[in-house]
Design an enzyme around this catalytic site. Sequence first.
Site, mmCIF file in Angstrom:
data_model
loop_
_atom_site.group_PDB
_atom_site.id
_atom_site.type_symbol
_atom_site.label_atom_id
_atom_site.label_comp_id
_atom_site.label_asym_id
_atom_site.label_seq_id
_atom_site.Cartn_x
_atom_site.Cartn_y
_atom_site.Cartn_z
ATOM 1 N N SER A 30 0.864 -1.186 0.000
ATOM 2 C CA SER A 30 0.000 0.000 0.000
ATOM 3 C C SER A 30 0.896 1.230 0.000
ATOM 4 O O SER A 30 2.064 1.144 0.410
ATOM 5 C CB SER A 30 -0.840 -0.004 1.291
ATOM 6 O OG SER A 30 -1.420 1.263 1.520
ATOM 7 N N TYR A 38 -1.576 -0.588 10.557
ATOM 8 C CA TYR A 38 -1.875 -0.938 9.166
ATOM 9 C C TYR A 38 -0.672 -0.608 8.276
ATOM 10 O O TYR A 38 -0.162 -1.465 7.541
ATOM 11 C CB TYR A 38 -3.130 -0.217 8.659
ATOM 12 C CG TYR A 38 -3.384 -0.524 7.192
ATOM 13 C CD1 TYR A 38 -3.762 -1.809 6.798
ATOM 14 C CD2 TYR A 38 -3.187 0.434 6.198
ATOM 15 C CE1 TYR A 38 -3.945 -2.124 5.448
ATOM 16 C CE2 TYR A 38 -3.372 0.135 4.855
ATOM 17 C CZ TYR A 38 -3.750 -1.154 4.496
ATOM 18 O OH TYR A 38 -3.914 -1.464 3.161
HETATM 19 P P1 NDP Z 1 -11.634 -5.811 0.270
HETATM 20 O O1 NDP Z 1 -12.063 -5.621 1.696
HETATM 21 O O2 NDP Z 1 -12.608 -5.503 -0.787
HETATM 22 O O3 NDP Z 1 -11.064 -7.296 0.070
HETATM 23 C C1 NDP Z 1 -10.253 -7.905 1.028
HETATM 24 C C2 NDP Z 1 -10.172 -9.394 0.732
HETATM 25 O O4 NDP Z 1 -9.306 -10.009 1.712
HETATM 26 C C3 NDP Z 1 -11.511 -10.094 0.834
HETATM 27 O O5 NDP Z 1 -11.656 -10.974 -0.257
HETATM 28 C C4 NDP Z 1 -11.431 -10.871 2.134
HETATM 29 O O6 NDP Z 1 -12.160 -12.090 2.010
HETATM 30 C C5 NDP Z 1 -9.938 -11.173 2.214
HETATM 31 N N1 NDP Z 1 -9.521 -11.453 3.583
HETATM 32 C C6 NDP Z 1 -9.495 -10.602 4.631
HETATM 33 N N2 NDP Z 1 -9.103 -11.243 5.745
HETATM 34 C C7 NDP Z 1 -8.869 -12.541 5.386
HETATM 35 C C8 NDP Z 1 -8.442 -13.696 6.089
HETATM 36 N N3 NDP Z 1 -8.179 -13.658 7.403
HETATM 37 N N4 NDP Z 1 -8.297 -14.858 5.406
HETATM 38 C C9 NDP Z 1 -8.560 -14.911 4.076
HETATM 39 N N5 NDP Z 1 -8.964 -13.853 3.353
HETATM 40 C C10 NDP Z 1 -9.132 -12.672 4.011
HETATM 41 O O7 NDP Z 1 -10.329 -4.892 0.123
HETATM 42 P P2 NDP Z 1 -9.383 -4.571 -1.153
HETATM 43 O O8 NDP Z 1 -9.717 -5.415 -2.292
HETATM 44 O O9 NDP Z 1 -9.377 -3.109 -1.316
HETATM 45 O O10 NDP Z 1 -7.972 -4.966 -0.523
HETATM 46 C C11 NDP Z 1 -7.183 -6.012 -1.021
HETATM 47 C C12 NDP Z 1 -5.760 -5.782 -0.545
HETATM 48 O O11 NDP Z 1 -5.277 -4.540 -1.054
HETATM 49 C C13 NDP Z 1 -5.596 -5.706 0.967
HETATM 50 O O12 NDP Z 1 -4.396 -6.351 1.317
HETATM 51 C C14 NDP Z 1 -5.491 -4.211 1.235
HETATM 52 O O13 NDP Z 1 -4.770 -3.917 2.398
HETATM 53 C C15 NDP Z 1 -4.766 -3.748 -0.002
HETATM 54 N N6 NDP Z 1 -4.944 -2.354 -0.350
HETATM 55 C C16 NDP Z 1 -6.203 -1.787 -0.431
HETATM 56 C C17 NDP Z 1 -6.326 -0.444 -0.757
HETATM 57 C C18 NDP Z 1 -7.648 0.252 -0.774
HETATM 58 O O14 NDP Z 1 -7.684 1.488 -0.618
HETATM 59 N N7 NDP Z 1 -8.752 -0.437 -0.989
HETATM 60 C C19 NDP Z 1 -5.154 0.367 -1.127
HETATM 61 C C20 NDP Z 1 -3.895 -0.339 -0.988
HETATM 62 C C21 NDP Z 1 -3.814 -1.640 -0.652
HETATM 63 P P3 NDP Z 1 -13.065 -12.748 3.154
HETATM 64 O O15 NDP Z 1 -13.619 -11.624 3.981
HETATM 65 O O16 NDP Z 1 -14.090 -13.509 2.380
HETATM 66 O O17 NDP Z 1 -12.117 -13.619 3.893
HETATM 67 C C1 8X3 Z 2 -4.988 1.543 1.718
HETATM 68 C C2 8X3 Z 2 -4.601 2.880 1.233
HETATM 69 O O1 8X3 Z 2 -4.309 5.305 1.937
HETATM 70 O O2 8X3 Z 2 -6.046 4.022 3.079
HETATM 71 O O3 8X3 Z 2 -3.884 0.716 1.777
HETATM 72 O O4 8X3 Z 2 -3.734 3.615 3.562
HETATM 73 S S1 8X3 Z 2 -4.665 3.995 2.536
#
Ligand code: NDP
Ligand code: 8X3
Length: 256
Positions: free
Chosen positions: A142, A155
């Site tokens: 991120s 985080y």
């Molecule tokens: P979502 O919340 O839409 O998706 C997160 C996914 O992670 C879900 O499919 C969830 O599935 C899975 N997950 C969470 N905890 C677990 C667990 N314990 N075991 C297995 N699966 C798990 O978020 P995003 O798609 O936005 O995020 C995806 C990744 O990108 C994350 O690592 C996030 O930190 C990162 N990210 C996101 C950003 C944003 O602004 N959205 C920016 C930068 C990075 P389920 O609940 O079914 O287990």
């Molecule tokens: C998620 C992006 O800006 O909320 O990883 O930290 S931010």
Amino acid sequence: MTVYLNPIVLITGATSGFGLATAKKFAQHRYPLIITGRREERLKALSEELELLTDVFYYSLDVRDSEQVAKFIEAIPENFKQVSILVNNAGLALGASSAAEASLSDWHTMIDTNVTGLVNVTHGLLPILQEQKTASIINLASIAANWAYPGSHVYGASKAFVAQFSRNLRSDFAGTGVRVTSLEPGLSESEFSLVRFKGDQDKYDQIYNGTNAIQPEDIANIIFWIAEQPAHININSLEVMPTSQAWDNFKIVKDK
Ligand code: NDP
Ligand code: 8X3
């Protein structure tokens, strides 16, 4: 047994957001898929949808549990075993208040998921990835790995682990077929912030309304592009923001 011509892709966290969009992107290009997440009904529905395009194996698991991860890897059917693209995407943020008000259990959950979970999956898959002529590990870090902001505390630190772990893996696998990328997105729309704000739609809207944030499909396109690079190219890290996001001044506070 079916022997696939396209690389087999394993995506963690495929039940929503980036992981879901990435599964769809690879399916459109007929890559065989292994999709995981905890919400089994979503995996089943997605698998039924994508099976019109490609072969899919889905498995419900919690990445935090190393035994579940080991069982999952054992359970991968023979025809899906030769995974060569791992998208380590499962992750979450919980809370955005100051560290002084943060819950210890939220901190543990972020470390257990973003750090331990990613390590569990990577360690389990490494022997398979190393067998491939070319393999890619694409880790979702991120911008919070690179830049401090109030309320990011654990985080951001967990994502800094992901970014540095990615670089360290690169060092270990230099000259082999195993490529490693730390992908570092900024403001993106998915369920991420709803999870972070524990379902508070108003807080979500305050952040995203009018921002033209990154969409999951944008990240899926980037992940696909990284995986499709020629075998001698490694994208080490890639930070991406929407044009509506940028850095701000350092905070200066007056003495009390
Ligand atoms: P979502 O919340 O839409 O998706 C997160 C996914 O992670 C879900 O499919 C969830 O599935 C899975 N997950 C969470 N905890 C677990 C667990 N314990 N075991 C297995 N699966 C798990 O978020 P995003 O798609 O936005 O995020 C995806 C990744 O990108 C994350 O690592 C996030 O930190 C990162 N990210 C996101 C950003 C944003 O602004 N959205 C920016 C930068 C990075 P389920 O609940 O079914 O287990
Ligand atoms: C998620 C992006 O800006 O909320 O990883 O930290 S931010």
